[in-house]
Structure formats: C-alpha cells, structure tokens
Design an enzyme around this catalytic site. Structure first.
Site, PDB file in Angstrom:
ATOM      1  N   VAL A 111      -0.239 102.439  80.673  1.00 42.20           N
ATOM      2  CA  VAL A 111      -0.911 101.920  81.863  1.00 42.20           C
ATOM      3  C   VAL A 111      -2.056 101.014  81.454  1.00 42.20           C
ATOM      4  CG1 VAL A 111      -2.175 102.551  83.958  1.00 42.20           C
ATOM      5  CG2 VAL A 111      -0.352 104.047  83.119  1.00 42.20           C
ATOM      6  N   CYS A 112      -2.113  99.834  82.063  1.00 41.50           N
ATOM      7  CA  CYS A 112      -3.197  98.889  81.828  1.00 41.50           C
ATOM      8  C   CYS A 112      -4.163  98.987  83.012  1.00 41.50           C
ATOM      9  CB  CYS A 112      -2.656  97.472  81.700  1.00 41.50           C
ATOM     10  SG  CYS A 112      -3.931  96.265  81.333  1.00 41.50           S
ATOM     11  N   LEU A 113      -5.199  99.799  82.822  1.00 45.33           N
ATOM     12  CA  LEU A 113      -6.229  99.976  83.840  1.00 45.33           C
ATOM     13  C   LEU A 113      -7.556  99.967  83.097  1.00 45.33           C
ATOM     14  CD1 LEU A 113      -6.765 100.590  86.856  1.00 45.33           C
ATOM     15  CD2 LEU A 113      -6.625 103.020  86.289  1.00 45.33           C
TER      16      LEU A 113
END
Length: 193
Positions: A111-113
C-alpha cells in the site's frame, strides 16, 4: 490442629496467587497504546475490524473496507495490520489481502499511503490509517503510484479505469491479470441492486 490446617491452606493459597501473577504477561508500551487506539476507534459504517487470532493478539488484526462511493463502490477489501512492539514510534505494516486494480496498491498488496511511510508521526492512530485507506478507495491518486499501469489509465482515461475496476471487482481479467471476485453479494455490477 484445625487452625494449623487453615494456616497452611492460607499459605498455599497465597503462594498460588503469587505464582499466578508471575504468569501474567506485562504489556509493552506499544500494546498499551494500541489498546487505547482501539478503544477510541470511530470507524465509518463501511469499515469493520476483526481479530483472526482472537482478542489475546491485539498486535495483528484485519480491517475490511466496503467503499460506499466512487470507482470501488460495491467492493470488499481486506487489509492486514501487523503492529510492531515499538508502536507508535513506528507505523503498523499494512497489506491489502484482496487483489485489487488500484494505482496506490500493487498486485502483491503493498500500500502506498504517505502516513504509513515518510509522513508517519507517533501522534497518528489506527483510526487515522483506516480513514486514509478508505480515502484511497474514494479518491485514488495517480500521482504517487505503486501500480503504474493503473495510475496511467486513471490519469489518461478515467472511463477505461472505471471499466477495469468493475472487471477486477467482478473477478475478471485486466490485461493478463485475473482478479478474485471482491464484489459484495447482492450489490450488482454498479454497487446497487
């Protein structure tokens, strides 16, 4: 003589209580903070939390998100949270367990957060992370992608992106990748009956 037996029984009971206290596991600072965060959760109605290993293992849990608007309406996405013992000084490791066509989630579930990486601060909480994940589904971001192909399609052709998301949620192929059906039963292809 009877009093002697009562004294010995009381001594034995006291010794057993001391032994029982030795077996009680002391909570780490991370577990205490996580317990506080979980007690203060204020989840959207489209999200729920589950402890697959039972309530004795608070450091691992799953969050299910069912977006109620946007491209992913009608889908159901499960995220696993592994919370480190030094939490909140280090963010939880979050992985999407549902294969999803998304610019900010790759096919391996990474996840790219930003709040899970460079923007993490100890004042942030589990609640903040869950709202951040929910926001990824209501407003995917093509400017900071993990899945570059999905990001390019979202940027260049939003109608095709929407079609690809629908196909993926329904368990079809997007390109050469087959997705597992993640459509909530009874919601139809547009998220409504």
């Amino acid at each position: 003589m009877i009093n002697l037996f009562k004294v010995r029984a009381k001594q034995k009971e006291t010794a057993n209580n001391v032994d029982d206290k030795k077996h009680i596991k002391k909570q780490t600072a991370g577990e205490l903070r996580l317990h506080k965060d979980l007690n203060e959760l204020n989840l959207p109605s489209s999200c729920n939390l589950k402890f697959p290993n039972g309530k004795d293992d608070l450091m691992f849990f799953e969050v299910t998100i069912r977006p109620d608007e946007g491209y992913y309406l009608g889908g159901k996405f499960v995220f696993s949270f592994h919370v480190p013992s030094i939490y909140p000084h280090e963010p939880p490791k979050v992985k999407c367990e549902t294969k999803v066509y998304h610019p900010n989630i790759d096919l391996e579930g990474n996840v790219c957060l930003n709040i899970l990486r460079e923007d993490w601060k100890p004042v942030l909480s589990i609640n903040t992370i869950i709202y951040g994940l929910y926001h990824l589904f209501t407003q995917p971001n093509h400017e900071d992608p993990l899945n570059h192909e999905a990001a390019q399609v979202l940027r260049d052709n939003p109608k095709e992106f929407e079609s690809n998301v629908r196909t993926a949620i329904e368990g079809g192929y997007v390109g050469f990748t087959q997705f597992t059906r993640s459509l909530v039963p009874g919601t139809g292809s547009l998220g409504i009956e």
